[in-house]
Design an enzyme around this catalytic site. Structure first.
Site, PDB file in Angstrom:
ATOM      1  N   ASN A 206       0.892  -1.033  -0.164  1.00 52.64           N
ATOM      2  CA  ASN A 206      -0.176   0.212   0.076  1.00 52.64           C
ATOM      3  C   ASN A 206       0.726   0.636   0.006  1.00 52.64           C
ATOM      4  OD1 ASN A 206      -1.881   2.507   0.679  1.00 52.64           O
ATOM      5  ND2 ASN A 206      -1.926   1.658   3.037  1.00 52.64           N
TER       6      ASN A 206
ATOM      7  N   GLU B  46      -4.988  -4.842  10.621  1.00 51.68           N
ATOM      8  CA  GLU B  46      -4.090  -4.299  10.805  1.00 51.68           C
ATOM      9  C   GLU B  46      -4.545  -3.012  12.360  1.00 51.68           C
ATOM     10  OE1 GLU B  46      -2.342  -2.775   6.710  1.00 51.68           O
ATOM     11  OE2 GLU B  46      -4.024  -1.742   7.257  1.00 51.68           O
TER      12      GLU B  46
ATOM     13  N   GLU C 293      -6.503   4.395   7.671  1.00 52.59           N
ATOM     14  CA  GLU C 293      -6.836   5.728   7.299  1.00 52.59           C
ATOM     15  C   GLU C 293      -7.869   6.591   6.833  1.00 52.59           C
ATOM     16  OE1 GLU C 293      -2.522   5.553   5.876  1.00 52.59           O
ATOM     17  OE2 GLU C 293      -1.973   4.448   7.539  1.00 52.59           O
TER      18      GLU C 293
ATOM     19  N   SER D 103       3.724  -2.154  10.003  1.00 54.57           N
ATOM     20  CA  SER D 103       4.937  -2.390  10.023  1.00 54.57           C
ATOM     21  C   SER D 103       5.389  -3.403  10.452  1.00 54.57           C
ATOM     22  CB  SER D 103       5.329  -2.270  11.756  1.00 54.57           C
ATOM     23  OG  SER D 103       4.857  -0.877  12.508  1.00 54.57           O
TER      24      SER D 103
ATOM     25  N   LYS E 220       0.540   4.241   0.175  1.00 52.64           N
ATOM     26  CA  LYS E 220      -0.815   5.040   0.783  1.00 52.64           C
ATOM     27  C   LYS E 220      -0.317   6.393  -0.102  1.00 52.64           C
ATOM     28  CE  LYS E 220       0.350   3.560   4.736  1.00 52.64           C
ATOM     29  NZ  LYS E 220       0.387   3.548   6.337  1.00 52.64           N
TER      30      LYS E 220
ATOM     31  N   GLY F 146       2.735   2.054  10.679  1.00 51.25           N
ATOM     32  CA  GLY F 146       3.790   3.142  10.401  1.00 51.25           C
ATOM     33  C   GLY F 146       4.308   3.191  11.811  1.00 51.25           C
TER      34      GLY F 146
ATOM     35  N   HIS G  55      -9.256   0.194   5.273  1.00 53.99           N
ATOM     36  CA  HIS G  55      -8.279   1.001   5.656  1.00 53.99           C
ATOM     37  C   HIS G  55      -8.312   2.114   6.359  1.00 53.99           C
ATOM     38  CE1 HIS G  55      -4.533   2.244   6.570  1.00 53.99           C
ATOM     39  NE2 HIS G  55      -3.537   1.373   5.872  1.00 53.99           N
TER      40      HIS G  55
HETATM   41  C1  PEP Z   1      -0.901  -0.443   5.567  1.00 50.33           C
HETATM   42  O1  PEP Z   1      -0.765   1.149   6.297  1.00 50.33           O
HETATM   43  O2  PEP Z   1      -1.671  -0.421   5.532  1.00 50.33           O
HETATM   44  C2  PEP Z   1       0.087  -1.089   6.900  1.00 50.33           C
HETATM   45  C3  PEP Z   1       0.613  -1.547   6.726  1.00 50.33           C
HETATM   46  O3  PEP Z   1       1.730   0.538   7.373  1.00 50.33           O
HETATM   47  P1  PEP Z   1       3.088  -0.118   7.960  1.00 50.33           P
HETATM   48  O4  PEP Z   1       3.239  -0.854   7.026  1.00 50.33           O
HETATM   49  O5  PEP Z   1       3.810   1.456   7.105  1.00 50.33           O
HETATM   50  O6  PEP Z   1       2.814   0.223   9.075  1.00 50.33           O
END
Ligand code: PEP
Length: 249
Positions: free
Chosen positions: A9, A163, A95, A208, A11, A169, A93
Site C-alpha cells: 500500500n 491491521e 486511515e 510495520s 498510500k 507506521g 483502511h
Molecule cells: C498500512 O498502511 O496498511 C500499513 C500496514 O502500513 P505500515 O506497513 O507502514 O505499518
C-alpha cells in the site's frame, strides 16, 4: 488453502519516477507461489499496470466509491479502477475510516461495489491502542468482520487484512501470540458465516511488516500474507518480504 499474498500500500506516495521501483521488482519471478499486489495512488494505477508488462504482479486501488458513477467529485468507482488495470482494491483502511469517517456499513458497500466490478476487495479492520488495552480487541474485530464483509464474499473476491491501528507506521508489532489469537478468531468468524469459503479467504497481517520481522509473522498460523505500507515503497525492502513468504511455504 488459496495462494499466499503480499500487498503493498503506497498510500499518498509516488509519482511517475517511482515506477522504477516496480521495474526493479524482479523478485516476482523468484516467488512463483506468492501473489503480489501493489496499490499505488490512483494517479499511477494505469501507468503501473502498463509498466508491469508481463511481470506477475497485480495492481490495486486504495479505495473506491460504493456507486458506479455519478455526482461524487473527487471519487473513483470500482469500475474505473478495473478499467485502469486494477484487479484489487483496498477498502476500509484505518486511515480512511479515521480521515473520512468511513463506517463498517460504508466499507461493506464499497466491497460490494468492488465485487460487482470484478475486483478482489482487501477489507481492512483492526483495533485502536485504547481498545487493545481495554481488552476489547476480539470484540472489535469480530464486529468489524461481521459488518464490513458482504454476504457474497468468497475466497476469490475477498481478502481480509488485520491491521492493529497502533502498529501502522509505528514500528510496533503485536507478539506472534497476539497475531495468532486475532487471526484464529477471524478464521472462526469466517467459518461461521461463509462455511466452505472460509479457509480460502486470505487473512493478511498488516502493521510495520519489515524485512527483519516478516519471516516470524509468516510463521503464525492463519497468516496468509501481509499488507505492507512503508516497506512497500522501495523494492529493496519489499523484495525480501516477498521472499520471506515464498520461503515459508
Ligand atoms: C498500512 O498502511 O496498511 C500499513 C500496514 O502500513 P505500515 O506497513 O507502514 O505499518
Amino acid at each position: 488453502m488459496g495462494r499466499k499474498l503480499v500487498a503493498g500500500n503506497w498510500k499518498m506516495n509516488g509519482t511517475n519516477a517511482d515506477l522504477k521501483e516496480i521495474e526493479a521488482l524482479g523478485i516476482a519471478w523468484a516467488a512463483p507461489r506468492v501473489d503480489i499486489v501493489i496499490c499505488p495512488p490512483a494517479t499511477l494505477v494505469s501507468r503501473m499496470a502498463f509498466a508491469l508488462g508481463g511481470q506477475p504482479i497485480r495492481v490495486g486501488g486504495q479505495d473506491c466509491h460504493a456507486e458506479e458513477s455519478g455526482a461524487h467529485t473527487g471519487d473513483i468507482s470500482a469500475e474505473m479502477l478495473k478499467d485502469a488495470g486494477a484487479r484489487y482494491v483496498i477498502v476500509g483502511h484505518s486511515e480512511r475510516r479515521a480521515d473520512h469517517h468511513e463506517t463498517d456499513e460504508m466499507v461493506r458497500a464499497k466491497a460490494e461495489a468492488a465485487h460487482k466490478a470484478g475486483l478482489t476487495a482487501i477489507i481492512c479492520l483492526g483495533e485502536s491502542l485504547e481498545q487493545r488495552e481495554a481488552g476489547e480487541t476480539l470484540d472489535v474485530v469480530g464486529r468489524q468482520l461481521a459488518a464490513s464483509l458482504p454476504d457474497g464474499a468468497t475466497a476469490s473476491n475477498t481478502v481480509v487484512a488485520y491491521e492493529p491501528i497502533w502498529a501502522i507506521g509505528t514500528g510496533k508489532v503485536p507478539s506472534v501470540e497476539q497475531i495468532a489469537e486475532v487471526h484464529g478468531a477471524l478464521r472462526a468468524g469466517l467459518a461461521e458465516r461463509f462455511a466452505g469459503e472460509a479457509d480460502g479467504i486470505r487473512l493478511l497481517y498488516g502493521g510495520s511488516v519489515k524485512p527483519d520481522n516478516a519471516a516470524e509473522i509468516f510463521g503464525v498460523e492463519n497468516v496468509d500474507g501481509a499488507l505492507v505500507g512503508g516497506a512497500s515503497l522501495k523494492s529493496t525492502d519489499f523484495s525480501p518480504i516477498v521472499s520471506a513468504l515464498e520461503s515459508s511455504l
